[in-house]
Scaffold this motif. Structure first.
Motif, PDB file in Angstrom:
ATOM      1  N   ALA A   1      -5.233  -7.713  -7.664  1.00  0.00           N
ATOM      2  CA  ALA A   1      -6.333  -6.836  -7.275  1.00  0.00           C
ATOM      3  C   ALA A   1      -5.768  -5.532  -6.733  1.00  0.00           C
ATOM      4  O   ALA A   1      -4.703  -5.519  -6.105  1.00  0.00           O
ATOM      5  N   ASP A   2      -6.457  -4.453  -7.004  1.00  0.00           N
ATOM      6  CA  ASP A   2      -6.024  -3.166  -6.448  1.00  0.00           C
ATOM      7  C   ASP A   2      -7.232  -2.275  -6.220  1.00  0.00           C
ATOM      8  O   ASP A   2      -8.270  -2.426  -6.871  1.00  0.00           O
ATOM      9  N   LYS A   3      -7.086  -1.353  -5.299  1.00  0.00           N
ATOM     10  CA  LYS A   3      -8.192  -0.446  -4.971  1.00  0.00           C
ATOM     11  C   LYS A   3      -7.616   0.878  -4.471  1.00  0.00           C
ATOM     12  O   LYS A   3      -6.648   0.888  -3.708  1.00  0.00           O
ATOM     13  N   ASN A   4      -8.236   1.974  -4.918  1.00  0.00           N
ATOM     14  CA  ASN A   4      -7.806   3.315  -4.515  1.00  0.00           C
ATOM     15  C   ASN A   4      -8.726   3.860  -3.431  1.00  0.00           C
ATOM     16  O   ASN A   4      -9.882   3.448  -3.302  1.00  0.00           O
ATOM     17  N   PHE A   5      -8.207   4.802  -2.697  1.00  0.00           N
ATOM     18  CA  PHE A   5      -8.966   5.390  -1.589  1.00  0.00           C
ATOM     19  C   PHE A   5      -8.600   6.864  -1.478  1.00  0.00           C
ATOM     20  O   PHE A   5      -7.455   7.263  -1.713  1.00  0.00           O
TER      21      PHE A   5
ATOM     22  N   ALA B   1       0.841  -1.196   0.000  1.00  0.00           N
ATOM     23  CA  ALA B   1       0.000   0.000   0.000  1.00  0.00           C
ATOM     24  C   ALA B   1       0.876   1.246   0.000  1.00  0.00           C
ATOM     25  O   ALA B   1       1.964   1.263   0.593  1.00  0.00           O
ATOM     26  N   SER B   2       0.401   2.274  -0.673  1.00  0.00           N
ATOM     27  CA  SER B   2       1.080   3.566  -0.717  1.00  0.00           C
ATOM     28  C   SER B   2       0.076   4.649  -0.339  1.00  0.00           C
ATOM     29  O   SER B   2      -1.032   4.686  -0.892  1.00  0.00           O
ATOM     30  N   TRP B   3       0.478   5.511   0.577  1.00  0.00           N
ATOM     31  CA  TRP B   3      -0.405   6.574   1.048  1.00  0.00           C
ATOM     32  C   TRP B   3       0.315   7.924   0.970  1.00  0.00           C
ATOM     33  O   TRP B   3       1.498   8.022   1.307  1.00  0.00           O
ATOM     34  N   ILE B   4      -0.411   8.944   0.537  1.00  0.00           N
ATOM     35  CA  ILE B   4       0.135  10.305   0.458  1.00  0.00           C
ATOM     36  C   ILE B   4      -0.821  11.243   1.189  1.00  0.00           C
ATOM     37  O   ILE B   4      -2.012  11.318   0.844  1.00  0.00           O
TER      38      ILE B   4
ATOM     39  N   SER C   1      -3.656  20.678   1.977  1.00  0.00           N
ATOM     40  CA  SER C   1      -5.080  20.507   1.677  1.00  0.00           C
ATOM     41  C   SER C   1      -5.791  19.572   2.641  1.00  0.00           C
ATOM     42  O   SER C   1      -7.024  19.581   2.728  1.00  0.00           O
ATOM     43  N   GLY C   2      -5.034  18.749   3.365  1.00  0.00           N
ATOM     44  CA  GLY C   2      -5.641  17.770   4.259  1.00  0.00           C
ATOM     45  C   GLY C   2      -6.145  16.538   3.540  1.00  0.00           C
ATOM     46  O   GLY C   2      -6.843  15.714   4.121  1.00  0.00           O
ATOM     47  N   ASN C   3      -5.772  16.392   2.260  1.00  0.00           N
ATOM     48  CA  ASN C   3      -6.243  15.269   1.455  1.00  0.00           C
ATOM     49  C   ASN C   3      -5.352  14.045   1.659  1.00  0.00           C
ATOM     50  O   ASN C   3      -4.125  14.146   1.625  1.00  0.00           O
ATOM     51  N   LEU C   4      -5.969  12.895   1.863  1.00  0.00           N
ATOM     52  CA  LEU C   4      -5.255  11.626   2.009  1.00  0.00           C
ATOM     53  C   LEU C   4      -5.641  10.726   0.846  1.00  0.00           C
ATOM     54  O   LEU C   4      -6.816  10.419   0.642  1.00  0.00           O
ATOM     55  N   LYS C   5      -4.653  10.306   0.073  1.00  0.00           N
ATOM     56  CA  LYS C   5      -4.880   9.396  -1.043  1.00  0.00           C
ATOM     57  C   LYS C   5      -4.078   8.125  -0.815  1.00  0.00           C
ATOM     58  O   LYS C   5      -2.941   8.178  -0.343  1.00  0.00           O
ATOM     59  N   GLY C   6      -4.674   7.005  -1.178  1.00  0.00           N
ATOM     60  CA  GLY C   6      -3.967   5.735  -0.997  1.00  0.00           C
ATOM     61  C   GLY C   6      -4.387   4.706  -2.018  1.00  0.00           C
ATOM     62  O   GLY C   6      -5.423   4.840  -2.678  1.00  0.00           O
ATOM     63  N   ALA C   7      -3.560   3.690  -2.151  1.00  0.00           N
ATOM     64  CA  ALA C   7      -3.855   2.581  -3.045  1.00  0.00           C
ATOM     65  C   ALA C   7      -3.253   1.321  -2.461  1.00  0.00           C
ATOM     66  O   ALA C   7      -2.112   1.326  -1.986  1.00  0.00           O
ATOM     67  N   ALA C   8      -4.028   0.251  -2.474  1.00  0.00           N
ATOM     68  CA  ALA C   8      -3.550  -1.054  -2.001  1.00  0.00           C
ATOM     69  C   ALA C   8      -3.579  -2.030  -3.159  1.00  0.00           C
ATOM     70  O   ALA C   8      -4.490  -1.996  -3.996  1.00  0.00           O
TER      71      ALA C   8
END
Length: 278
Positions: free
Chosen positions: A199-203, A168-171, A176-183
């Motif tokens: 399989a992968d999913k973004n958040f 997983a990678s998270w930024i 901005s307070g924005n959290l983006k991630g992908a597993a």
């Protein structure tokens, strides 16, 4: 028909390497080495490919004198072949071919947002220790006012012909307070066949900014934990659906015995023994 040039062979080999299942890049390399049949050209042509693979797949390494592993990712690169471990404030040289670390040095440059980064690191390490059997986590601060969290957990079981990886990678954007991630999940099963799960999913979420760095770090990891839990539950439901309905639809109604099979009593059948007695 003209033969394939060495350069084209190396390009094809590179594409194979980038698709290597978890823990099997060396096996793929040995196979493409035979196909290319030119070690010098192969070595020169795949270094960048291996760097891309290692950073994308969150390959881990234990540098000299360290008691923990560090994730090799793009956020940690500080030189042509050097990477930073922000936890120890040291850099090391990493060999992308041999997957070894050497030449440990102190990192003298200032790390941006290091106080917040350390707070997030503490929470992230605790989370990974609690939720991942073999998890490794590295937290970086970028020059773009971001906190980057890299997580990976590998499970290699070649004796039983399967390997798997969750990464997983998270930024987190501190402005901005924005959290983006992908597993991403990749599992390879290769006993008497070749089956892969990819399989992968973004958040994405908005995290309320607070002055207290510990509270902010806890909020970030709360969001990550919520995503992981939901993603895992979704995958479990999908696999149950596959087992209960989809796979049954793929099988023929009448097996070799010409009698319909009661799928609800599948565990009671001893197909192997019955066939071996015929």
């Amino acid at each position: 028909m003209s033969s394939i040039s060495v350069e084209d062979k190396v390009k094809i080999a590179s594409s194979f390497l980038l698709s290597s299942p978890p823990g099997e890049v060396n096996d793929v390399f040995n196979d493409v080495r035979t196909l290319v049949n030119n070690d010098e050209a192969l070595q020169d042509g795949i270094v960048q490919t291996l760097e891309q693979y290692n950073t994308e797949q969150h390959i881990t390494v234990c540098p000299p004198e360290f008691e923990y592993e560090v994730i090799i990712c793009k956020h940690g690169k500080v030189g042509e072949d050097r990477y930073l471990d922000p936890r120890s404030k040291k850099t090391f040289k990493f060999d992308h071919v041999r997957l070894t670390a050497s030449d440990l040095e102190d990192y003298t440059s200032e790390i941006p947002l290091d106080s917040l980064r350390e707070a997030v690191q503490t929470e992230a390490l605790n989370y990974v220790d609690d939720h991942y059997p073999n998890g490794v986590c590295t937290v970086h601060a970028t020059e773009n006012n971001e906190i980057a969290i890299a997580i990976v957990d590998n499970k290699y079981n070649p004796n039983n012909f399967w390997n798997g990886r969750w990464l997983a990678s998270w930024i987190y954007d501190t402005q901005s307070g924005n959290l983006k991630g992908a597993a991403k999940v990749n599992v390879h099963y290769y006993e008497d066949g070749n089956v892969q799960l990819n399989a992968d999913k973004n958040f994405e979420a908005q995290v309320t900014k607070v002055d207290n760095e510990v509270q902010l770090a806890q909020s970030l990891l709360k969001q990550i934990a919520s995503f992981d839990r939901g993603y895992q539950n979704t995958m479990n439901e999908s696999y149950n659906e596959l087992a209960e309905n989809t796979f049954k639809g793929l099988r023929r109604a009448l097996p070799m015995t010409r009698n319909k099979m009661d799928w609800n009593k599948i565990m009671n059948y001893k197909i192997g023994n019955e066939l071996s007695q015929k």
